[in-house]
Design a protein around this motif. Structure first.
Motif, short mmCIF file in Angstrom:
data_model
loop_
_atom_site.label_atom_id
_atom_site.label_comp_id
_atom_site.label_asym_id
_atom_site.label_seq_id
_atom_site.Cartn_x
_atom_site.Cartn_y
_atom_site.Cartn_z
N ALA A 1 0.76 -1.36 -0.06
CA ALA A 1 0.08 -0.08 -0.03
C ALA A 1 1.14 1.13 -0.06
CB ALA A 1 -0.96 -0.12 1.23
N ARG A 2 2.08 1.32 0.72
CA ARG A 2 2.86 2.33 0.72
C ARG A 2 3.52 2.71 -0.46
NH1 ARG A 2 8.25 2.83 4.35
NH2 ARG A 2 8.63 5.24 4.14
N ALA B 1 2.15 1.61 -3.61
CA ALA B 1 1.15 1.98 -4.47
C ALA B 1 0.71 3.69 -4.25
CB ALA B 1 -0.23 1.20 -4.12
N ARG B 2 0.56 3.89 -3.05
CA ARG B 2 0.41 5.52 -2.70
C ARG B 2 1.47 6.34 -3.10
NH1 ARG B 2 -1.95 3.60 2.23
NH2 ARG B 2 -0.06 3.97 3.38
N ALA B 3 2.73 5.93 -2.92
CA ALA B 3 3.93 6.58 -3.74
C ALA B 3 3.89 6.84 -5.07
CB ALA B 3 5.26 5.90 -3.08
N GLY C 1 1.18 7.12 -6.72
CA GLY C 1 0.12 7.90 -7.38
C GLY C 1 0.40 9.37 -7.56
N PRO C 2 -0.56 10.25 -7.93
CA PRO C 2 -2.04 10.08 -7.74
C PRO C 2 -2.59 8.66 -8.82
CG PRO C 2 -1.70 12.14 -8.64
CD PRO C 2 -0.78 11.45 -8.33
N LEU C 3 -3.43 8.15 -8.16
CA LEU C 3 -3.83 6.61 -8.90
C LEU C 3 -5.17 6.95 -9.66
CD1 LEU C 3 -2.71 4.24 -6.11
CD2 LEU C 3 -1.64 4.66 -8.17
N GLU D 1 -6.19 0.95 -3.50
CA GLU D 1 -5.77 2.28 -3.16
C GLU D 1 -6.42 3.52 -4.37
OE1 GLU D 1 -4.03 4.07 -0.78
OE2 GLU D 1 -3.79 2.16 0.46
#
Ligand code: SAM
Length: 289
Positions: free
Chosen positions: A37-38, A40-42, A44-46, A68
């Motif tokens: 998740a970390r 994936a967030r990095a 983004g924005p997704l 996410e």
């Protein structure tokens, strides 16, 4: 461990589909959903952007990207054994995951983004297979036309490779990758992951690197830039007046045209300096009888 979706735990997925990790395919899986998740967030924005993932494997990072909020993920995986597990994720997120079976070095990702990206650039997010991570990155950095099909790349590398990507002059890791990445992008290391984060654990620490393309990199022919950089770093401890012999032009003339002292060494020359050298090489060869 965080529960991010209603799909079975990754360990169960791996066991059920018999996805024992293959070293030949650089398989070190991330099973910790907090970490995926970390990353994936990095990346983004997704939302509202096509996400391209290389090497989804059993789908840990893929699931994180979808949970996410990625609108659409295109994932390219070489290992056929992973396809059934990935199909389960696609069924769980209808219309949001497309899996392409193939070698990411061969797949024309630019064309896929042109067809599916809704006229926008994509974002690359991947825990890359280490055995092909550098050639993949070099291909993305050398994409034509530029600005390329990707708006950002958030990628996991071995720490040592990550250090070469973000290296600048007078750094021991500075070389071909640092020049290429610095020419076309702003690159930085976001965070490290210990070997224990992966199954099986690799021998070395890993780093997540984010590369943001420069809109207008300095103008130069990439092939010539690569030739000059290869010659200069081929003998990195030697002065340029020595190491640039072999480019088919007198190094003294070339260095003078680029405004660089002949006693300098490759590791002292910034991207702008290498671009001047490459452009001087082209100009010098055009002028030659
Ligand atoms: N994304 C998963 C994760 O984070 O757990 C797996 C990452 S693992 C380091 C690298 C993945 O890339 C593996 O699934 C491997 O099969 C795949 N792979 C290796 N070489 C590839 C290639 N040339 N093209 C596409 N995928 C490749």
């Amino acid at each position: 461990m965080a529960q991010i979706d209603d799909l079975p735990p990754l360990r169960d997925v791996i066991a059920r589909h018999e996805l024992s990790a293959l070293k030949s395919l650089g398989q070190n899986f991330l099973l910790d959903l907090n970490l995926t998740a970390r990353i994936a967030r990095a990346g983004g924005p997704l939302a509202d952007t096509l996400i391209v993932e290389v090497g989804p494997g059993p789908g840990g990072l893929t699931r994180a990207l979808l949970a996410e909020g990625a609108g659409k993920v295109v994932a390219i995986e070489r290992d056929r054994r992973c396809l059934a597990a990935l199909a389960e994720i696609a069924a769980h997120y209808p219309g949001r995951l497309e899996v392409i079976e193939g070698d990411a070095l061969e797949v024309d990702i630019g064309r896929i983004v042109a067809e599916q990206g809704g006229g926008k650039q994509a974002r690359l997010v991947a825990n890359l297979p280490y055995n092909v991570a550098t050639p993949l990155l070099v291909g993305w950095l050398r994409a034509e036309p530029w600005p390329a099909w990707w708006a950002s790349a958030t990628l996991m590398f071995q720490r040592e490779v990550a250090e070469r990507i973000v290296a600048t002059p007078d750094d021991d890791h500075y070389g071909r990758l640092g020049v290429l990445a610095g020419w076309r992008t702003e690159a930085r290391i976001l965070f490290d992951l210990a070997p224990s984060a992966f199954t099986p654990p690799p021998k070395v620490t890993s780093s997540v690197v984010r590369l943001i393309p420069r809109e207008t990199p300095l103008a130069v022919d990439p092939d010539v830039l690569e030739r000059v950089v290869a010659a200069a770093f081929g003998q990195r401890r030697k002065m340029l007046r020595q190491s640039l012999k072999g480019l088919g032009i007198d190094p003294a003339t070339l260095l003078a045209a680029a405004g660089i002292e002949p006693t300098r060494r490759a590791e002292e020359i910034d991207v702008a300096g290498f671009v001047r050298l490459a452009n001087a090489l082209v100009a010098g060869k055009t002028k030659a009888p």
